[in-house]
Design a protein around this motif. Structure first.
Motif, PDB file in Angstrom:
ATOM      1  N   THR A  54       0.874  -1.167   0.000  1.00 29.59           N
ATOM      2  CA  THR A  54       0.000   0.000   0.000  1.00 29.59           C
ATOM      3  C   THR A  54       0.914   1.221   0.000  1.00 29.59           C
ATOM      4  O   THR A  54       2.058   1.132  -0.480  1.00 29.59           O
ATOM      5  N   SER A 190     -11.699  -1.160  -9.631  1.00 28.48           N
ATOM      6  CA  SER A 190     -10.291  -0.778  -9.587  1.00 28.48           C
ATOM      7  C   SER A 190      -9.887   0.101 -10.764  1.00 28.48           C
ATOM      8  O   SER A 190     -10.498   0.048 -11.839  1.00 28.48           O
ATOM      9  N   GLY A 258      -5.033   5.467  -8.907  1.00 26.95           N
ATOM     10  CA  GLY A 258      -4.039   5.102  -7.913  1.00 26.95           C
ATOM     11  C   GLY A 258      -3.261   6.319  -7.459  1.00 26.95           C
ATOM     12  O   GLY A 258      -2.981   7.221  -8.249  1.00 26.95           O
ATOM     13  N   LEU A 265       5.663   2.017  -7.352  1.00 30.09           N
ATOM     14  CA  LEU A 265       4.455   1.287  -6.975  1.00 30.09           C
ATOM     15  C   LEU A 265       4.708   0.440  -5.720  1.00 30.09           C
ATOM     16  O   LEU A 265       5.848   0.134  -5.380  1.00 30.09           O
ATOM     17  N   HIS A 283      -6.972   9.021  -1.575  1.00 28.74           N
ATOM     18  CA  HIS A 283      -7.281   8.049  -2.615  1.00 28.74           C
ATOM     19  C   HIS A 283      -7.710   6.712  -2.015  1.00 28.74           C
ATOM     20  O   HIS A 283      -7.125   6.235  -1.051  1.00 28.74           O
ATOM     21  N   TRP A 285      -7.436   3.977  -3.771  1.00 26.14           N
ATOM     22  CA  TRP A 285      -6.496   3.010  -4.336  1.00 26.14           C
ATOM     23  C   TRP A 285      -5.070   3.543  -4.225  1.00 26.14           C
ATOM     24  O   TRP A 285      -4.812   4.709  -4.517  1.00 26.14           O
ATOM     25  N   SER A 287      -2.619   1.814  -5.968  1.00 25.25           N
ATOM     26  CA  SER A 287      -2.185   1.550  -7.339  1.00 25.25           C
ATOM     27  C   SER A 287      -3.374   1.017  -8.115  1.00 25.25           C
ATOM     28  O   SER A 287      -4.517   1.078  -7.644  1.00 25.25           O
ATOM     29  N   ASP A 288      -3.127   0.479  -9.286  1.00 24.12           N
ATOM     30  CA  ASP A 288      -4.237   0.001 -10.115  1.00 24.12           C
ATOM     31  C   ASP A 288      -5.028  -1.132  -9.467  1.00 24.12           C
ATOM     32  O   ASP A 288      -6.208  -1.321  -9.779  1.00 24.12           O
ATOM     33  N   SER A 292      -5.483   1.672  -0.666  1.00 20.69           N
ATOM     34  CA  SER A 292      -4.712   2.650   0.097  1.00 20.69           C
ATOM     35  C   SER A 292      -4.928   2.477   1.595  1.00 20.69           C
ATOM     36  O   SER A 292      -5.813   1.722   2.036  1.00 20.69           O
TER      37      SER A 292
END
Length: 312
Positions: A54, A190, A258, A265, A283, A285, A287-288, A292
């Motif tokens: 994360t 996502s 993301g 990442l 956020h 997310w 990443s993709d 988070s």
């Protein structure tokens, strides 16, 4: 009359004893686990160096990653009960009270092997707080077979894998463990799914990923033996759906992108390597495909509620 009074006294005494022993199925004594055992994939992982999949928190002075910052959901749940994973043990406890079996990339078959390792070591007991979250990598593996495999076939396969995870959960139930089980994330929400939809015109890729996630969860939920005494279920997919529609209710502002830079990442992403105007709290997310810290906290809140209030 004296005989009636004696019978009444005996009845009241028995009723009081039954209540004291937890009669009626109520949780009289709060659940106080003595160790935590985490099974699953990267969404539950703390790595040996303390980093997580994360947005990692960093010390404000040294900018070094600090494992106690931005904790993942398993870490927060264990910490609520005073349990510590060896992978994040700043007080240098000689014998950490939580074990990390979860691993990056794990699928259902890998979770079965993780559980086998614990059975081979010292099994499970009613004071074990077990966490299980898996299925995202199974869903992605199946999704990658589309369109060579049609959606219906892949949906059936996703449900079968969910049932297989449910069977592993039942193994721990049979061994008298206490489990916090999460539904798999809705991968149709996502950033990965959004990008896939934009790149392919053959079908709605968002809808396909959501359907595969749904079928996995349906299979798992149908398979588990869940009366609340052994399994506390957290509905991460439904939580994500609500947070995706109303991110501001959870303190976030972005539920579609993301936060981590493409060059940094997870697990190397930190509070210092984010896109413009992003923080670990803005956020949903990281990443993709990875969530988070704000999502981890909301998952942990559900998990803590289940562990504290289910009649374990």
């Amino acid at each position: 009359m004296k005989s009636v009074k004696r019978h009444l006294a005996v009845l009241l005494g028995a009723t009081a004893l039954l209540a004291a022993c937890g009669g009626g199925g109520e949780q009289i004594d709060p659940f106080r686990p003595t160790r935590a055992l985490a099974f699953g994939d990267e969404s539950s992982v703390i790595r040996s160096d303390g980093t997580k999949y994360t947005i990692n928190g960093v010390d404000s002075t040294t900018s070094a990653v600090t494992c106690g910052l931005n904790p993942v959901w398993t870490q927060q749940l264990a910490g609520h009960f005073g349990l510590v994973f060896g992978e994040c043990n700043p007080d240098k406890l000689a014998t950490p009270t939580a074990r990390m079996y979860a691993a990056a990339g794990a699928k259902v078959a890998d979770v079965a092997a993780q559980i086998d390792r614990q059975f081979a070591l010292d099994g499970f007991n009613p004071k074990d707080l077990v966490t299980i979250l898996a299925g995202a990598n199974d869903v992605l593996e199946l999704y990658a077979q589309f369109p060579a495999q049609d959606a219906a076939t892949l949906g059936n396969a996703a449900q079968a894998r969910g049932e297989a995870l449910g069977a592993q959960v039942n193994r721990i139930v049979d061994a008298n463990g206490r489990i916090i089980l999460s539904t798999v994330q809705d991968l149709g929400l996502s950033p990965f799914a959004i990008k896939e939809k934009a790149a392919h015109a053959d079908t709605d890729r968002v809808a396909l990923l959501s359907e595969l996630s749904r079928r996995f969860n349906a299979g798992m939920r149908l398979k588990i033996r869940n009366d609340g005494h052994y399994i506390g279920l957290i509905l991460t997919d439904e939580l994500m759906g609500t947070m995706s529609r109303y991110p501001t209710l959870y303190g976030a502002t972005n539920s579609t992108e993301g936060a981590c830079l493409a060059t940094s990442l997870p697990p190397v992403c930190t509070d210092k390597t984010l896109v413009a105007n992003a923080t670990s709290g803005t956020h949903m997310w990281a990443s993709d495909l990875l969530v988070s810290p704000v999502m981890h906290t909301n998952m942990a809140n559900q998990a803590i509620n289940r562990a504290s209030n289910n009649p374990f």
